[in-house]
Scaffold this active site. Sequence first.
Site, mmCIF file in Angstrom:
data_model
loop_
_atom_site.group_PDB
_atom_site.id
_atom_site.type_symbol
_atom_site.label_atom_id
_atom_site.label_comp_id
_atom_site.label_asym_id
_atom_site.label_seq_id
_atom_site.Cartn_x
_atom_site.Cartn_y
_atom_site.Cartn_z
ATOM 1 N N ASP A 143 0.734 -1.070 0.157
ATOM 2 C CA ASP A 143 0.073 0.058 -0.060
ATOM 3 C C ASP A 143 0.906 1.292 -0.063
ATOM 4 O O ASP A 143 1.702 1.377 0.721
ATOM 5 C CB ASP A 143 -0.715 0.013 1.362
ATOM 6 C CG ASP A 143 -2.421 -0.436 1.086
ATOM 7 O OD1 ASP A 143 -2.823 -0.394 -0.074
ATOM 8 O OD2 ASP A 143 -2.847 -0.972 2.103
ATOM 9 N N LYS A 167 -0.397 -0.553 -4.434
ATOM 10 C CA LYS A 167 -1.883 -0.324 -4.562
ATOM 11 C C LYS A 167 -2.146 1.036 -3.812
ATOM 12 O O LYS A 167 -1.468 1.493 -2.899
ATOM 13 C CB LYS A 167 -2.410 -1.522 -3.382
ATOM 14 C CG LYS A 167 -4.081 -1.030 -3.181
ATOM 15 C CD LYS A 167 -4.843 -2.377 -2.621
ATOM 16 C CE LYS A 167 -4.847 -2.337 -1.129
ATOM 17 N NZ LYS A 167 -5.420 -1.320 -0.423
ATOM 18 N N GLU A 188 -14.009 -2.606 -1.349
ATOM 19 C CA GLU A 188 -14.341 -3.098 0.110
ATOM 20 C C GLU A 188 -15.433 -2.372 0.494
ATOM 21 O O GLU A 188 -15.945 -1.417 0.141
ATOM 22 C CB GLU A 188 -13.030 -2.109 0.863
ATOM 23 C CG GLU A 188 -13.016 -2.456 2.184
ATOM 24 C CD GLU A 188 -11.969 -1.905 3.152
ATOM 25 O OE1 GLU A 188 -10.837 -1.779 2.489
ATOM 26 O OE2 GLU A 188 -12.058 -2.007 4.250
HETATM 27 O O1 KIV Z 1 -4.782 -1.981 4.079
HETATM 28 C C1 KIV Z 1 -5.413 -3.251 4.153
HETATM 29 O O2 KIV Z 1 -5.465 -4.255 4.838
HETATM 30 C C2 KIV Z 1 -6.229 -3.173 2.907
HETATM 31 C C3 KIV Z 1 -7.116 -4.388 2.820
HETATM 32 C C4 KIV Z 1 -8.284 -4.053 3.732
HETATM 33 C C5 KIV Z 1 -7.707 -4.295 1.456
HETATM 34 O O3 KIV Z 1 -6.448 -2.200 2.100
#
Ligand code: KIV
Length: 271
Positions: free
Chosen positions: A90, A120, A189
Site C-alpha cells: 500500500d 496499491k 471494500e
Molecule cells: O490495508 C489493508 O489491509 C487493505 C485491505 C483491507 C484491502 O487495504
Amino acid sequence: MSVHKEFKRITTHSLLEMKTAGEKIAMLTAYDYSMAKIIDDAQIDIILVGDSASNVMAGHETTLPITLDQMIYHAQSVIRAIKRCLVVVDLPFGSYQGNSKEALAAAIRIMKESGAHAVKLEGGSEVKESIERILSAGIPVMGHLGLTPQSIYKFGTYSVRAKEEAEANKLKEDAKLLEELGCFALVLEKIPAQLGKEVAESLHIPVIGIGAGQHVDGQVLVMHDMLGITSEFKPRFLRRYLDLYEEIKGAVGRYITDVKSKDFPNEKEQY
Ligand code: KIV
C-alpha cells in the site's frame, strides 16, 4: 472438481489467467517475515503489505499515521520470506494524493528498497494522474474503491459504501477508469454484493473483494482478523479461522503459571 493450474510464481499475468479460468484469487495481508513465510508456504496467491499495519501492528485507530518508511520496513520483512506469491504494498496516506511526481517517487522507493512487485492505492478519478505516472514507470498498480479507509474522516463511519445510486455509479465509472488506465487488479471494500458482481463482470482485470460478496474474482482479509488475533473486530464479512487471541492468552497464562510455580524449566530443559 475444479482443476487449478500450478503456478511456480504468481505474477500479475497469472492473476489474469485465474480470472479467465474462473479460479478465485486468495489474498491476505502480512507485515512481517515469520507470518509471510507461513502464508506463502500455504500457497497464498497475493500478500498485501497493507497500511492496516497502522492498526494491527502499531495500534493506531486509523490507517492515516503510517509512514512510507514504515511501509517499506514491513515490505522488506515480507519480501525476505516469500518464494511464490505476488507482493503488493500500500502507498500510505499522503504519499500520492497531492502530486503525481511525489506519488511516483514513493512508488519507486517501495519497489527499489523492498523488492515488492506492485503497489496499491485508494481512489478513482481523483488520483488518475498519480496512477498514470506510476504505471508509466513500469510499476504495476492495484486500485482500491468502495470503503477506502484513508478517507475515513470524509466518510465518518466504516459502514457499507455505495448503497445509493449516485455513489454506486461513481464507483462503476472509477472501476472502468482504473482498468482503462492499466491497473492490473482492483480491490472493492465493503459494498453491496450485487454491485461487486456487476463490477467484476464488467471488467477484464481481477476484482478482489473484502466485504464485496461472493461473485468477485477473489477475496482478501486482514490476517489478524481471520486468525482471530483482533478479537473485538466483528464485521459481517469476516470469517474467523482461528481464535488466536484466546489461544495465545491461554498459552501465556500457562507459561506464567509454570514459571511462578517453578515447574519451568525442569531438569531436562536446562544445561
Ligand atoms: O490495508 C489493508 O489491509 C487493505 C485491505 C483491507 C484491502 O487495504
